[in-house]
Design a protein around this motif. Structure first.
Motif, PDB file in Angstrom:
ATOM      1  N   ASP A 163       0.848  -1.180   0.000  1.00  0.00           N
ATOM      2  CA  ASP A 163       0.000   0.000   0.000  1.00  0.00           C
ATOM      3  C   ASP A 163       0.897   1.248   0.000  1.00  0.00           C
ATOM      4  N   GLY A 164       0.390   2.380   0.357  1.00  0.00           N
ATOM      5  CA  GLY A 164       1.220   3.577   0.387  1.00  0.00           C
ATOM      6  C   GLY A 164       1.227   4.367  -0.906  1.00  0.00           C
ATOM      7  N   LEU A 165       0.326   4.050  -1.849  1.00  0.00           N
ATOM      8  CA  LEU A 165       0.295   4.798  -3.102  1.00  0.00           C
ATOM      9  C   LEU A 165       0.009   6.276  -2.837  1.00  0.00           C
ATOM     10  N   GLN A 166      -0.833   6.544  -1.828  1.00  0.00           N
ATOM     11  CA  GLN A 166      -1.166   7.923  -1.484  1.00  0.00           C
ATOM     12  C   GLN A 166      -0.277   8.493  -0.376  1.00  0.00           C
ATOM     13  N   HIS A 167       0.737   7.748   0.046  1.00  0.00           N
ATOM     14  CA  HIS A 167       1.678   8.211   1.071  1.00  0.00           C
ATOM     15  C   HIS A 167       2.814   8.955   0.354  1.00  0.00           C
ATOM     16  N   TYR A 168       2.541  10.189  -0.045  1.00  0.00           N
ATOM     17  CA  TYR A 168       3.400  10.864  -1.006  1.00  0.00           C
ATOM     18  C   TYR A 168       4.712  11.389  -0.426  1.00  0.00           C
ATOM     19  N   THR A 169       4.894  11.351   0.868  1.00  0.00           N
ATOM     20  CA  THR A 169       6.207  11.711   1.401  1.00  0.00           C
ATOM     21  C   THR A 169       7.215  10.583   1.213  1.00  0.00           C
ATOM     22  N   LEU A 170       6.723   9.402   0.834  1.00  0.00           N
ATOM     23  CA  LEU A 170       7.608   8.260   0.592  1.00  0.00           C
ATOM     24  C   LEU A 170       8.136   8.319  -0.834  1.00  0.00           C
ATOM     25  N   PRO A 171       9.441   8.484  -1.029  1.00  0.00           N
ATOM     26  CA  PRO A 171       9.990   8.458  -2.391  1.00  0.00           C
ATOM     27  C   PRO A 171       9.790   7.068  -2.994  1.00  0.00           C
ATOM     28  N   ARG A 172       9.483   7.026  -4.271  1.00  0.00           N
ATOM     29  CA  ARG A 172       9.278   5.742  -4.930  1.00  0.00           C
ATOM     30  C   ARG A 172       9.902   5.763  -6.306  1.00  0.00           C
ATOM     31  N   ALA A 173      10.488   4.623  -6.663  1.00  0.00           N
ATOM     32  CA  ALA A 173      11.085   4.465  -7.993  1.00  0.00           C
ATOM     33  C   ALA A 173      10.057   3.997  -9.003  1.00  0.00           C
TER      34      ALA A 173
END
Length: 354
Positions: A163-173
């Motif tokens: 999950d975490g798609l809307q957790h925008y403080t998390l950088p994602r590749a």
């Protein structure tokens, strides 16, 4: 042909009427929920500016992160997808780790899921992922803290975010969205009029879209299925083939997941494939709320009859399970073309390959 044994006393579904009404409207015409349209516009506006502000706060991640999430409320099959992706990455030379918020747990501190973990301190889905993969699984409300923990451990080269798609403080590749092929986008509206957390247009910015089964397709998406692969005794861990299910007397099928009908459909398919016509499966469906916290008192209705449940439910029932409680093992069968594309993208964002 699979039959539902109506002679057994059915366990009532533990859902309030308002929740049932709202869900019905979410996946058909909005009806009276049209009155909430002003709140939907407010929700969309907040979601837009929230994404814009939080994305600006992202910092560099010590490890590449692949987010696996959805744009709607409810279960879409993310957990089996996470497990399948973790195993695929491990088979291709990576050292994957998993991070999760740990929905439903009773603690708030960072927790490294291990053999002694319970659903109470880890959450049901992280515990299920750990037991299926034995890979590092870190639970924390602060997902960036969880990534940092994995980076400092030295045992991880890539992170899967449950999950975490809307957790925008998390950088994602990379971002992967999982959709339910039957429910898809519901009535197409965002909350509270519909089930969407973000507009459908959000899919245009993700790397891969996975659609689980169903009769509807989506341009550019990859369709995957669940494979039912066997049974595990909840108490002892003993494994049995699928045809063992046909030898059970009338049993209770327990599902505390976002879409319990998917579980009952899997049972029906097993019965059709493996059971003789003269001896079909006989069971009573028992649905509980998603992430329900079980106790042994919740199962007095069974009166020592066999119980078959989902893997997500089983991890919460191991401490008080009886000898005739079984878990139906399901795996996500991800399409090879999608996995190939994903692997190519991953190799471009990381050099930490063994």
């Amino acid at each position: 042909m699979v039959e539902l044994n109506a002679a057994l006393l059915a366990k009532p579904v533990r859902r309030n009427r308002l929740a049932a009404f709202v869900e019905q409207r979410w996946y058909s015409r909005p009806g009276w929920l049209w009155l909430l349209c002003p709140f939907e516009y407010l929700f969309r506006g907040i979601a837009y500016y929230r994404k814009k502000i939080l994305t600006q706060r992202q910092t560099t991640s010590p490890l590449p992160v692949i987010v696996v999430g959805n744009i709607s409320v409810g279960g879409t099959g993310k957990t089996p997808v996470i497990i399948a992706l973790a195993q695929y990455l491990r088979d291709n030379g990576f050292k994957p780790g998993v991070i999760s918020r740990g929905y439903g747990r009773t603690t708030t501190t960072l927790h490294c899921v291990g053999p002694s973990s319970t659903a109470a301190n880890a959450g049901d889905e992280p515990l299920e992922i750990y037991q299926a993969t034995r890979l590092p699984v870190i639970v924390s409300a602060d997902r960036r803290q969880a990534v940092q923990y994995l980076a400092e451990s030295g045992d991880c080269t890539i992170v899967l975010a449950d999950d975490g798609l809307q957790h925008y403080t998390l950088p994602r590749a990379l971002e992967i969205v999982v959709l339910d092929g039957d429910k898809m986008f519901g009535n197409g509206h965002c909350m509270p009029v519909g089930p969407l957390r973000e507009p459908v247009s959000r899919l245009g910015s993700v790397d891969e879209v996975l659609v689980r089964g169903g009769n509807r397709s989506l341009l550019g998406a990859s369709v995957f299925q669940f494979l039912t692969v066997g049974l595990t005794n909840v108490k002892s861990g003993e494994k049995k083939p699928l045809n063992f299910l046909c030898s059970l007397p009338p049993f209770y099928a327990v599902a505390g997941i976002g879409n319990p009908q998917k579980f009952y459909t899997s049972l029906n398919e097993v019965g059709q494939l493996h059971c003789a016509v003269e001896k079909p499966l006989r069971y009573t469906a028992c649905s509980f709320p998603d992430h329900y916290t079980y106790s042994e008192h919740d199962f007095t209705f069974a009166n020592h009859s066999p119980i078959v449940m989902t893997a997500k439910d089983a991890v919460k029932c191991q401490a008080f399970a009886q000898d005739n409680w079984w878990c139906l093992n399901i795996q996500a069968d991800l399409p090879e073309p999608m996995l190939g594309r994903l692997l190519e993208k991953i190799r471009k964002v990381t050099t930490d390959v063994i």
